[in-house]
Design a protein around this motif. Structure first.
Motif, PDB file in Angstrom:
ATOM      1  N   ALA A   1      22.772  34.498  37.712  1.00  0.00           N
ATOM      2  CA  ALA A   1      22.832  35.956  37.803  1.00  0.00           C
ATOM      3  C   ALA A   1      24.223  36.410  38.226  1.00  0.00           C
ATOM      4  CB  ALA A   1      21.801  36.455  38.799  1.00  0.00           C
ATOM      5  N   ARG A   2      24.584  37.612  37.826  1.00  0.00           N
ATOM      6  CA  ARG A   2      25.861  38.201  38.223  1.00  0.00           C
ATOM      7  C   ARG A   2      25.869  38.488  39.723  1.00  0.00           C
ATOM      8  NH1 ARG A   2      29.923  38.982  34.037  1.00  0.00           N
ATOM      9  NH2 ARG A   2      28.779  39.017  32.062  1.00  0.00           N
ATOM     10  N   PRO A   3      27.053  38.606  40.309  1.00  0.00           N
ATOM     11  CA  PRO A   3      27.130  38.987  41.729  1.00  0.00           C
ATOM     12  C   PRO A   3      26.477  40.355  41.961  1.00  0.00           C
ATOM     13  CG  PRO A   3      29.263  38.199  40.941  1.00  0.00           C
ATOM     14  CD  PRO A   3      28.394  38.353  39.729  1.00  0.00           C
ATOM     15  N   VAL A   4      25.830  40.480  43.105  1.00  0.00           N
ATOM     16  CA  VAL A   4      25.256  41.767  43.502  1.00  0.00           C
ATOM     17  C   VAL A   4      26.267  42.445  44.425  1.00  0.00           C
ATOM     18  CG1 VAL A   4      23.369  42.934  44.671  1.00  0.00           C
ATOM     19  CG2 VAL A   4      22.911  40.889  43.293  1.00  0.00           C
ATOM     20  N   VAL A   5      26.840  43.546  43.959  1.00  0.00           N
ATOM     21  CA  VAL A   5      27.904  44.225  44.693  1.00  0.00           C
ATOM     22  C   VAL A   5      27.467  45.658  44.988  1.00  0.00           C
ATOM     23  CG1 VAL A   5      30.312  44.969  44.655  1.00  0.00           C
ATOM     24  CG2 VAL A   5      29.651  42.815  43.560  1.00  0.00           C
ATOM     25  N   GLU A   6      27.525  46.031  46.245  1.00  0.00           N
ATOM     26  CA  GLU A   6      27.201  47.398  46.624  1.00  0.00           C
ATOM     27  C   GLU A   6      28.309  48.335  46.149  1.00  0.00           C
ATOM     28  OE1 GLU A   6      25.834  49.910  50.620  1.00  0.00           O
ATOM     29  OE2 GLU A   6      26.604  47.857  50.788  1.00  0.00           O
ATOM     30  N   HIS A   7      27.929  49.432  45.534  1.00  0.00           N
ATOM     31  CA  HIS A   7      28.877  50.399  44.973  1.00  0.00           C
ATOM     32  C   HIS A   7      29.815  49.722  43.966  1.00  0.00           C
ATOM     33  CE1 HIS A   7      27.357  52.989  48.085  1.00  0.00           C
ATOM     34  NE2 HIS A   7      27.889  52.256  49.046  1.00  0.00           N
ATOM     35  N   ALA A   8      29.233  48.937  43.092  1.00  0.00           N
ATOM     36  CA  ALA A   8      30.035  48.189  42.117  1.00  0.00           C
ATOM     37  C   ALA A   8      30.839  49.134  41.228  1.00  0.00           C
ATOM     38  CB  ALA A   8      29.133  47.316  41.259  1.00  0.00           C
ATOM     39  N   VAL A   9      32.064  48.734  40.915  1.00  0.00           N
ATOM     40  CA  VAL A   9      32.925  49.522  40.031  1.00  0.00           C
ATOM     41  C   VAL A   9      32.399  49.491  38.604  1.00  0.00           C
ATOM     42  CG1 VAL A   9      35.234  49.670  39.030  1.00  0.00           C
ATOM     43  CG2 VAL A   9      34.951  49.161  41.462  1.00  0.00           C
ATOM     44  N   ASP A  10      31.864  48.352  38.192  1.00  0.00           N
ATOM     45  CA  ASP A  10      31.385  48.190  36.826  1.00  0.00           C
ATOM     46  C   ASP A  10      30.200  47.234  36.848  1.00  0.00           C
ATOM     47  OD1 ASP A  10      31.549  48.705  34.038  1.00  0.00           O
ATOM     48  OD2 ASP A  10      32.434  46.741  33.737  1.00  0.00           O
ATOM     49  N   HIS A  11      29.305  47.367  35.888  1.00  0.00           N
ATOM     50  CA  HIS A  11      28.130  46.500  35.791  1.00  0.00           C
ATOM     51  C   HIS A  11      28.207  45.737  34.470  1.00  0.00           C
ATOM     52  CE1 HIS A  11      26.102  48.244  39.312  1.00  0.00           C
ATOM     53  NE2 HIS A  11      26.575  49.403  38.888  1.00  0.00           N
ATOM     54  N   ALA A  12      28.547  44.451  34.554  1.00  0.00           N
ATOM     55  CA  ALA A  12      28.676  43.630  33.354  1.00  0.00           C
ATOM     56  C   ALA A  12      27.305  43.074  32.969  1.00  0.00           C
ATOM     57  CB  ALA A  12      29.650  42.489  33.607  1.00  0.00           C
ATOM     58  N   PRO A  13      26.994  43.044  31.672  1.00  0.00           N
ATOM     59  CA  PRO A  13      25.707  42.513  31.229  1.00  0.00           C
ATOM     60  C   PRO A  13      25.729  40.992  31.119  1.00  0.00           C
ATOM     61  CG  PRO A  13      26.941  43.275  29.345  1.00  0.00           C
ATOM     62  CD  PRO A  13      27.789  43.586  30.556  1.00  0.00           C
ATOM     63  N   GLY A  14      24.551  40.408  30.958  1.00  0.00           N
ATOM     64  CA  GLY A  14      24.462  38.982  30.683  1.00  0.00           C
ATOM     65  C   GLY A  14      24.578  38.117  31.917  1.00  0.00           C
TER      66      GLY A  14
ATOM     67  N   VAL B   1      41.515  36.809  38.275  1.00  0.00           N
ATOM     68  CA  VAL B   1      41.552  37.725  39.425  1.00  0.00           C
ATOM     69  C   VAL B   1      40.812  39.008  39.096  1.00  0.00           C
ATOM     70  CG1 VAL B   1      43.074  39.113  40.877  1.00  0.00           C
ATOM     71  CG2 VAL B   1      43.698  36.750  40.308  1.00  0.00           C
ATOM     72  N   ASP B   2      41.009  39.512  37.893  1.00  0.00           N
ATOM     73  CA  ASP B   2      40.342  40.733  37.439  1.00  0.00           C
ATOM     74  C   ASP B   2      38.826  40.602  37.550  1.00  0.00           C
ATOM     75  OD1 ASP B   2      40.733  43.249  35.277  1.00  0.00           O
ATOM     76  OD2 ASP B   2      38.873  42.123  35.017  1.00  0.00           O
ATOM     77  N   ARG B   3      38.273  39.481  37.083  1.00  0.00           N
ATOM     78  CA  ARG B   3      36.830  39.316  37.057  1.00  0.00           C
ATOM     79  C   ARG B   3      36.233  39.275  38.467  1.00  0.00           C
ATOM     80  NH1 ARG B   3      36.056  41.762  33.940  1.00  0.00           N
ATOM     81  NH2 ARG B   3      34.011  41.021  33.255  1.00  0.00           N
ATOM     82  N   VAL B   4      36.952  38.654  39.395  1.00  0.00           N
ATOM     83  CA  VAL B   4      36.442  38.556  40.770  1.00  0.00           C
ATOM     84  C   VAL B   4      36.576  39.895  41.483  1.00  0.00           C
ATOM     85  CG1 VAL B   4      36.745  37.434  43.012  1.00  0.00           C
ATOM     86  CG2 VAL B   4      36.904  36.084  40.903  1.00  0.00           C
ATOM     87  N   MET B   5      37.709  40.557  41.338  1.00  0.00           N
ATOM     88  CA  MET B   5      37.933  41.810  42.052  1.00  0.00           C
ATOM     89  C   MET B   5      37.012  42.925  41.561  1.00  0.00           C
ATOM     90  SD  MET B   5      42.023  41.967  42.785  1.00  0.00           S
ATOM     91  CE  MET B   5      41.756  43.212  44.055  1.00  0.00           C
ATOM     92  N   LEU B   6      36.616  42.874  40.304  1.00  0.00           N
ATOM     93  CA  LEU B   6      35.662  43.854  39.792  1.00  0.00           C
ATOM     94  C   LEU B   6      34.224  43.495  40.156  1.00  0.00           C
ATOM     95  CD1 LEU B   6      37.047  44.736  36.234  1.00  0.00           C
ATOM     96  CD2 LEU B   6      36.966  46.207  38.259  1.00  0.00           C
ATOM     97  N   GLY B   7      34.027  42.305  40.706  1.00  0.00           N
ATOM     98  CA  GLY B   7      32.675  41.877  41.061  1.00  0.00           C
ATOM     99  C   GLY B   7      31.847  41.452  39.871  1.00  0.00           C
ATOM    100  N   ALA B   8      32.494  41.191  38.740  1.00  0.00           N
ATOM    101  CA  ALA B   8      31.773  40.775  37.535  1.00  0.00           C
ATOM    102  C   ALA B   8      31.433  39.291  37.558  1.00  0.00           C
ATOM    103  CB  ALA B   8      32.604  41.084  36.296  1.00  0.00           C
ATOM    104  N   HIS B   9      32.223  38.502  38.302  1.00  0.00           N
ATOM    105  CA  HIS B   9      32.017  37.056  38.341  1.00  0.00           C
ATOM    106  C   HIS B   9      32.368  36.501  39.718  1.00  0.00           C
ATOM    107  CE1 HIS B   9      31.161  36.210  34.125  1.00  0.00           C
ATOM    108  NE2 HIS B   9      32.110  37.070  33.799  1.00  0.00           N
ATOM    109  N   PHE B  10      31.706  35.408  40.064  1.00  0.00           N
ATOM    110  CA  PHE B  10      32.092  34.628  41.236  1.00  0.00           C
ATOM    111  C   PHE B  10      33.324  33.791  40.890  1.00  0.00           C
ATOM    112  CE2 PHE B  10      27.425  35.045  41.679  1.00  0.00           C
ATOM    113  CZ  PHE B  10      27.362  35.660  42.935  1.00  0.00           C
ATOM    114  N   PRO B  11      34.094  33.375  41.902  1.00  0.00           N
ATOM    115  CA  PRO B  11      35.237  32.498  41.617  1.00  0.00           C
ATOM    116  C   PRO B  11      34.852  31.216  40.881  1.00  0.00           C
ATOM    117  CG  PRO B  11      35.423  33.380  43.830  1.00  0.00           C
ATOM    118  CD  PRO B  11      34.079  33.812  43.314  1.00  0.00           C
TER     119      PRO B  11
END
Length: 238
Positions: free
Chosen positions: A121-134, A181-191
């Motif tokens: 599952a994708r990271p669960v981020v409070e007040h996420a900037v973007d919600h990536a599918p899949g 870096v982009d993917r982690v900072m947006l909360g779309a992916h874990f490192p």
């Protein structure tokens, strides 16, 4: 007939090397799949530390979202395809151009297949900037950008001078690292998703290049296909 056998042998060698190089990515996928506590803890800590920066800084957020959009796999693959057409039509690198686009599409497909297999599952981020599918592992952006960066370097290497090669390497490494870096900072992916993308992308591209093109990327392509008037290939050519 002989050329067909040679191509088949190189194709099998490319597949074998790609699978062998993918062992670290497979190991990380297993670790993620079973949820090793230390990895989960580090991933969660990185997301908690990185995502607030994108949430609070409007300029940074805009840059990250622009990078996410620009490096969507379909756009990256289209850019590679255009370069391949140029290399084929303008530089007579037909064999390499075909190899390049097939390898990029293969990496894209494998990345999607591993996503479905691992099912993270994708990271669960409070007040996420973007919600990536899949699913989350591996990062599709990281996988695809890594494959494309390596493939383009190998494709264009014979056409570049020393300064151009150095610039190409720097740009390729920068693009791969920045998209991670982009993917982690947006909360779309874990490192670990990004690392998995790097490992899988590098395995596919490097294994394909070494298996199909051989160890001499600066040497000309098959003379019978791409360079009818050139001298015979060097001993390192497949």
């Amino acid at each position: 007939m002989k050329a067909t056998v040679s191509r088949r042998r190189r194709l099998l060698r490319a597949v074998g090397l790609s699978l062998a190089f993918s062992i670290p990515a497979a190991a990380l996928a297993f670790v993620v799949r079973v949820g090793v506590p230390d990895v989960v803890r580090l991933d969660d800590a990185a997301i908690s530390a990185a995502t607030p920066l994108a949430q609070t800084d409007a300029t940074l957020r805009s840059v990250l979202l622009a990078g996410q959009a620009a490096f969507q796999p379909p756009w990256v693959n289209l850019a590679v395809a255009l370069v391949c057409v140029w290399a084929w039509r303008r530089r007579s690198l037909g064999t390499r151009a075909l190899w390049a686009i097939v390898t990029v599409l293969l990496g894209w497909g494998l990345g999607n297949g591993v996503k479905a297999l691992v099912g993270r599952a994708r990271p669960v981020v409070e007040h996420a900037v973007d919600h990536a599918p899949g699913y989350s592992f591996p990062s599709g952006h990281a996988t695809n950008t890594t494959v494309a960066a390596i493939v383009l370097l190998v494709l264009l290497w014979p056409q570049l001078r020393r300064r151009g090669r150095a610039t190409g390497v720097v740009l390729a490494v920068a693009a791969v690292l920045l998209i991670g870096v982009d993917r982690v900072m947006l909360g779309a992916h874990f490192p670990s998703d990004v690392l998995g993308g790097y490992l899988l992308g590098a395995a596919v591209a490097a294994g394909s290049a070494l298996g199909y093109l051989g160890r001499g990327p600066a040497a000309p392509d098959e003379p019978s296909v791409d360079h009818p008037s050139t001298a015979p290939p060097s001993p390192e050519e497949p």
